[in-house]
Design an enzyme around this catalytic site. Structure first.
Site, mmCIF file in Angstrom:
data_model
loop_
_atom_site.group_PDB
_atom_site.id
_atom_site.type_symbol
_atom_site.label_atom_id
_atom_site.label_comp_id
_atom_site.label_asym_id
_atom_site.label_seq_id
_atom_site.Cartn_x
_atom_site.Cartn_y
_atom_site.Cartn_z
ATOM 1 N N CYS A 31 36.743 -9.361 70.327
ATOM 2 C CA CYS A 31 37.134 -11.026 71.506
ATOM 3 C C CYS A 31 36.309 -11.954 70.962
ATOM 4 C CB CYS A 31 36.912 -11.037 72.718
ATOM 5 S SG CYS A 31 36.977 -12.519 73.455
ATOM 6 N N ARG A 87 44.705 -18.245 62.242
ATOM 7 C CA ARG A 87 43.219 -18.716 63.714
ATOM 8 C C ARG A 87 41.989 -18.285 62.802
ATOM 9 N NH1 ARG A 87 42.306 -14.758 69.607
ATOM 10 N NH2 ARG A 87 39.853 -15.030 68.587
ATOM 11 N N ASN A 123 42.864 -22.361 73.117
ATOM 12 C CA ASN A 123 42.752 -21.123 73.919
ATOM 13 C C ASN A 123 41.920 -22.047 75.855
ATOM 14 O OD1 ASN A 123 42.202 -18.666 75.361
ATOM 15 N ND2 ASN A 123 41.100 -17.415 73.749
#
Length: 574
Positions: free
Chosen positions: A236, A273, A458
Site C-alpha cells: 500500500c 500513478r 487520494n
C-alpha cells in the site's frame, strides 16, 4: 451455400453479409474474408485522431493493431459496455477539469453502497479499491490480507463485474419504475456511474498487464490506475518499504494497456500513478531518468551491505537483535547520498557551483530530456574538477534483494509523471499527507510541460486529517482548492470500508445489551428519517422488477397467486 464457404476460417451465415464483405473487402477463394488493411488502418487512424486522443501518444501504429487483431475488423468488434462508460468518464473528466471543479467520489465495497452513491447527483463516478478487495473480498483464495498486491489478478476485475452488474440491475429497475409511475415525476438517479478500478502494479510482466487490462474492459471498468511499484515488492502506498520500478518499466505497462485496449477497440481510461514520492527503494538502476535519485555511499573500499548480511546469516549464535544491530551499524557508518550530494561534499564550494551551473546550462540546451545519467554527471564533474575523483558507490548499500536506495521526493514524482503523462489520461500523485502546497507545486510543474494533464488525488483515510493543520473551513474547501490546480479526480479510496465498520460496530456494540431496541433506534428509525431505500430491502433488491418480468413471460397467468407482493409480502407494513 458452397462447401468452400462452409470450410472457411470465418463462418458467415448470411449471403447479404458475404455480399457486403465482397463489396468492401476481398474474399479469398475459400470464402474467408481478407482484411483490407488500408481500410482498417484508415478507420483506426480516424478513431485515434478524435478529440478523445488529442493529448495522448502511442508508440505502436495502426498497422500493428491490424496485424494483431485477427479477421474481425474494428467495425465488426463488439462494443464493450465499459467503452460507453469510458466515453462518459472522459467527458466528465474534461468538463470538470475545464471548469476547475472536482470530480470527487467515495470507494464502495459492495452493491449496496453503490446503489446509495448513485442517488447523489454531485457524485458522478464510482471507485473500487484493491486495498478493500485485498482485505474484504479475495477471489478464489478467500485469503484476506493487507494490501501487498499478492492476491489473484482477477480479484478486482471480478469485483468490478459484481458492481457493474448491480448497477445494471438497479438501472433497469429504475427505468421500469418510471414507466409505472403514471406520469408522476421521479427523482433522477444515475445508477450507471463510471467505475474506476485499482489495477495495482499490473500483477506481473507485460502479458499479465495486458490480460488484466482485457479483464477490466470486459467486466465494466471505465478506467483503471496502474502504479509504478514492483511486482512482488508492492505495498500500500501508505506503508513503508515499497519498491518502485524504473521509469521505463512502468511506461511499458502503460503502453501495453493501451495496446490491449486498441486491439479491443475500447476507449477506456488509463491513470498512471506514481508512488515515488514516498518510496525509498528502486528495483534497478537501468533507467538514466532515475539516476539522480539513487543513493550511494562515499566511503572508499567499503564492504557491501549484502555481503555483510549474508556473512552474518552464516555465523553461529547470531540473534535477530544482533543481526538488526549489525545492519543498523552499517548504515550509521555509511551515510547515504545522491550523486549531487556526494559531489557537494567532495568538491570545493566554487567547484560545486560550477558543477550546478554547467548542469543548468546543459539542461537548457537539451531537447526533450530533463535528466542526467550517472555517466553524464560524472563527465560534468570531471570538467569542473579534472584533478579530483568523486567517490560514489550506489551498489554497496543495495538490499539483500538487490534493490537500490532511492531518494523518494516531489522532484522524483514530477520527473516520472512528466514521462508518464503522454501515455496516460490522468496522473495520480500518491502522497504521505494531505498537503495543498505540495500538491500545488506538483501540479504547476506538470502543467508547465503538459497544460492539459488531468490529475488525481487520494483523499486517504490513512491520513489523520485533523492532525494536519486543517481548520473546519480549510477542511471543507480542500477538495475544491485541489480542483483549482487541476486535481480533477479525487477519491476517498476506503470510505465504504470505514463506513461499514463504523455503522456495524455502533449497532453490534449496543445490540448485545439492548436487543431490538438497538436495531430500531440505530437502523430502522434512521432509515425512515433519511428516506433510505434499504428500509424496504426486498423492493431494493429488485423483487418487484423480477415480478414484472415473470408477469410478462407468463402473460399475466398466476400474477396474483405467485406475485412477490401478495398477502405474504411483509414490506407492505411500511
Amino acid at each position: 451455400m458452397s462447401s468452400k464457404l462452409l470450410n472457411s476460417k470465418l463462418y458467415i451465415n448470411s449471403k447479404a453479409l458475404t455480399k457486403t464483405l465482397k463489396n468492401k473487402r476481398f474474399i479469398h477463394d475459400n470464402g474467408s474474408p481478407y482484411i483490407d488493411s488500408k481500410e482498417d488502418i484508415a478507420s483506426i487512424e480516424k478513431w485515434w485522431s478524435s478529440p478523445r486522443y488529442m493529448d495522448l501518444k502511442r508508440d505502436h501504429t495502426s498497422l500493428d493493431i491490424v496485424k494483431h487483431r485477427g479477421n474481425l475488423s474494428l467495425q465488426n468488434y463488439t462494443k464493450y459496455p465499459s467503452s460507453f462508460q469510458a466515453d462518459k468518464l472522459f467527458n466528465l473528466v474534461n468538463s470538470h477539469f475545464n471548469e476547475k471543479k472536482p470530480l470527487h467520489t467515495l470507494g464502495v465495497i459492495d452493491p449496496l453502497q453503490m446503489s446509495q452513491l448513485a442517488k447523489c447527483k454531485e457524485i458522478k463516478v464510482s471507485y473500487i479499491s484493491g486495498w478493500a478487495c485485498s482485505s474484504t473480498l479475495v477471489g478464489s483464495t478467500n485469503e484476506v490480507s493487507p494490501d501487498f498486491g499478492d492476491y489473484p489478478y482477477d480479484t478486482v476485475p471480478n469485483q468490478v463485474e459484481r458492481i457493474f452488474k448491480a448497477q445494471q440491475l438497479h438501472d433497469r429497475k429504475y427505468m421500469l419504475s418510471n414507466f409505472n409511475s403514471s406520469g408522476s415525476k421521479k427523482e433522477e438517479v444515475d445508477y450507471l456511474k463510471p467505475i474506476i478500478a485499482d489495477a495495482d502494479m499490473g500483477h506481473g510482466g507485460l502479458t499479465s498487464v495486458m490480460k488484466m487490462a482485457k479483464l477490466f474492459a470486459e467486466k465494466g471498468a471505465a478506467g483503471i490506475h496502474l502504479e509504478d511499484q514492483l511486482m512482488g515488492g508492492k505495498k500500500c502506498g501508505h506503508l513503508g518499504g515499497s519498491v518502485v520500478v524504473p521509469t521505463a518499466t512502468h511506461l511499458s505497462r502503460l503502453k501495453a494497456t493501451r495496446f490491449q485496449w486498441d486491439l479491443m477497440g475500447t476507449n477506456n481510461l488509463i491513470i498512471a500513478r506514481t508512488d515515488s514520492l514516498n518510496s525509498r527503494l528502486l528495483s534497478s538502476c537501468v533507467d538514466p531518468r532515475d539516476h539522480a535519485f539513487i543513493k550511494g555511499i562515499i566511503n572508499k573500499n567499503e564492504k557491501p551491505l549484502s555481503d555483510t548480511i549474508i556473512d552474518t546469516q552464516s555465523a553461529i549464535d547470531i540473534s535477530k537483535d544482533d543481526f538488526a544491530a549489525i545492519e543498523e551499524n552499517w548504515y550509521d557508518k555509511n551515510k547515504l547520498y545522491t550523486y549531487d550530494e556526494a559531489v557537494e561534499l567532495q568538491l570545493s564550494n566554487e567547484e560545486f557551483n560550477q558543477y550546478k551551473s554547467l548542469k543548468a546550462k546543459l539542461t537548457n540546451t537539451k531537447m526533450d530530456k530533463n535528466y542526467f545519467s550517472i555517466y553524464e554527471m560524472r563527465e560534468i564533474t570531471r570538467q569542473v574538477a579534472p584533478n579530483k575523483t568523486v567517490h560514489f558507490d550506489w551498489d554497496a548499500p543495495k538490499t539483500i534483494e538487490g534493490h537500490y536506495m532511492f531518494n523518494g521526493c516531489t522532484e522524483a514524482a514530477i520527473q516520472r509523471s512528466i514521462a508518464f503523462a503522454p501515455y496516460a489520461d490522468l496522473i495520480w500523485l500518491e502522497t504521505k499527507t494531505p498537503d495543498l502546497n505540495e500538491a500545488t507545486n506538483f501540479a504547476r510543474k506538470i502543467h508547465s510541460v503538459y497544460p492539459n494533464t488531468k490529475l488525481v488525488y487520494n483523499l486517504s483515510p490513512s491520513f489523520n486529517w485533523m492532525e494536519n493543520g486543517f481548520t473546519p473551513d480549510t477542511l471543507k474547501s480542500f477538495i475544491w482548492d485541489l480542483a483549482k490546480e487541476g486535481f480533477v479526480l479525487q477519491l476517498v479510496s476506503l470510505a465504504g470500508l470505514h463506513v461499514d465498520g463504523v455503522s456495524f460496530w455502533e449497532l453490534a456494540k449496543d445490540f448485545q445489551y439492548n436487543g431490538m431496541k438497538s436495531y430500531v433506534d440505530i437502523v430502522q428509525r434512521k432509515e425512515k428519517e433519511i428516506n433510505c431505500d434499504i428500509l424496504t430491502h426486498q423492493k431494493w433488491s429488485g423483487a418487484e422488477y423480477i415480478d414484472s418480468i415473470m408477469n410478462v413471460v407468463n402473460n399475466g397467468s398466476s400474477s396474483k397467486t405467485q406475485s412477490t407482493t401478495g398477502s405474504s409480502y411483509t414490506e407492505s407494513q411500511f
